[in-house]
Design a protein around this motif. Structure first.
Motif, PDB file in Angstrom:
ATOM      1  N   ARG A  68       0.836  -1.205   0.000  1.00  0.00           N
ATOM      2  CA  ARG A  68       0.000   0.000   0.000  1.00  0.00           C
ATOM      3  C   ARG A  68       0.878   1.265   0.000  1.00  0.00           C
ATOM      4  O   ARG A  68       0.614   2.214  -0.752  1.00  0.00           O
ATOM      5  CB  ARG A  68      -0.901  -0.028   1.233  1.00  0.00           C
ATOM      6  N   GLN A  96       1.091   4.171  -2.823  1.00  0.00           N
ATOM      7  CA  GLN A  96       0.688   5.522  -2.419  1.00  0.00           C
ATOM      8  C   GLN A  96       1.822   6.527  -2.582  1.00  0.00           C
ATOM      9  O   GLN A  96       1.602   7.672  -2.986  1.00  0.00           O
ATOM     10  CB  GLN A  96       0.221   5.488  -0.963  1.00  0.00           C
ATOM     11  N   PRO A 102      -8.763  -1.465   2.821  1.00  0.00           N
ATOM     12  CA  PRO A 102      -8.917  -0.341   1.888  1.00  0.00           C
ATOM     13  C   PRO A 102      -9.432   0.936   2.546  1.00  0.00           C
ATOM     14  O   PRO A 102      -9.039   2.038   2.144  1.00  0.00           O
ATOM     15  CB  PRO A 102      -9.915  -0.878   0.859  1.00  0.00           C
TER      16      PRO A 102
END
Length: 239
Positions: free
Chosen positions: A17, A21, A54
């Motif tokens: 993640r 990001q 999420p």
């Protein structure tokens, strides 16, 4: 019946993640996490393999570079009765000396690969040095025979002049502190002290050891630690 649970119900690895990001490689993402630069829902995370859902908010501190965690040296107050082979298990966040916590953040990487450079016998307590720093390891290894250790030793009964004379013929500098008919406190200063050496000296003087605590290695003091606690070697400290 078909499984209708969403495929992301367990989330994804935090490193994946963060990589997506921040637009960095997976390895750089792991380094950002290990350096304490990532928070999930406001809580700092230091394990790249942890999982995130999420809907959870992932924040990355600005200006932190993805680089390996700097190696450190840790000083532990080993409790009496704990084998040195298991003493490293005390190097966890919960045992970090509380006054130091406010100014020095513990990272799990600080405890990985730590090498014990100043072992103690299981029955003794006191200062033990662990390091990841090659300069400190070299110093403690190369200067081991010249580095002075200061050890407080409680022995049963009063120390007679004859016993004291035997102690004075040993390689250690020995002084008497408190003394009663039941117990005497001795202070040993010994260069290149090895596990079992002080016990051997006391045996030669017919003294029975009740307790033994190392309070100094070279110029580094046990300071305000309590048994089971550890602290970082400060930048200004030198063995």
């Amino acid at each position: 019946m078909a499984n209708t649970a969403p495929v992301d119900s367990e989330g994804i690895r935090l490193a994946k993640r963060v990589a997506a990001q921040a637009g960095v490689s997976r390895r750089d993402a792991e380094l950002l996490i290990e350096n304490g630069a990532v928070r999930v829902d406001g809580v700092q995370q230091t394990l790249p393999q942890s999982r995130v859902l999420p809907h959870q908010r992932v924040e990355i501190d600005a200006g932190v570079k993805p680089q390996p965690v700097e190696p450190v040296t840790l000083l532990l107050y080993k409790p009496a009765g704990m084998p040195i082979d298991t003493a490293h298990e005390l190097l966890v966040a919960a045992n970090h000396h509380e006054p130091e916590r406010a100014g020095r953040r513990f990272l799990p990487a600080h405890a990985r690969g730590q090498r014990c450079m100043t072992p103690l016998e299981a029955g003794a307590s006191g200062l033990v040095a662990y390091t990841q720093e090659w300069r400190v390891e070299r110093k403690l290894h190369e200067d081991a025979a010249f580095l002075e250790h200061e050890v407080m030793v409680d022995v049963a009964g009063a120390v007679s002049p004859e016993a004291l004379a035997r102690l004075e013929r040993s390689p250690a500098r020995v002084s008497i502190g408190r003394q009663t008919a039941e117990q005497t406190g001795l202070r040993f200063a010994l260069k290149g002290e090895r596990p079992g050496q002080i016990a051997h000296i006391c045996d030669g003087a017919d003294l029975r050891i009740l307790a033994m605590r190392r309070i100094r290695i070279g110029r580094v003091q046990l300071a305000g630690l309590q048994p089971g606690q550890w602290r970082y070697l400060a930048p200004h400290e030198r063995f």
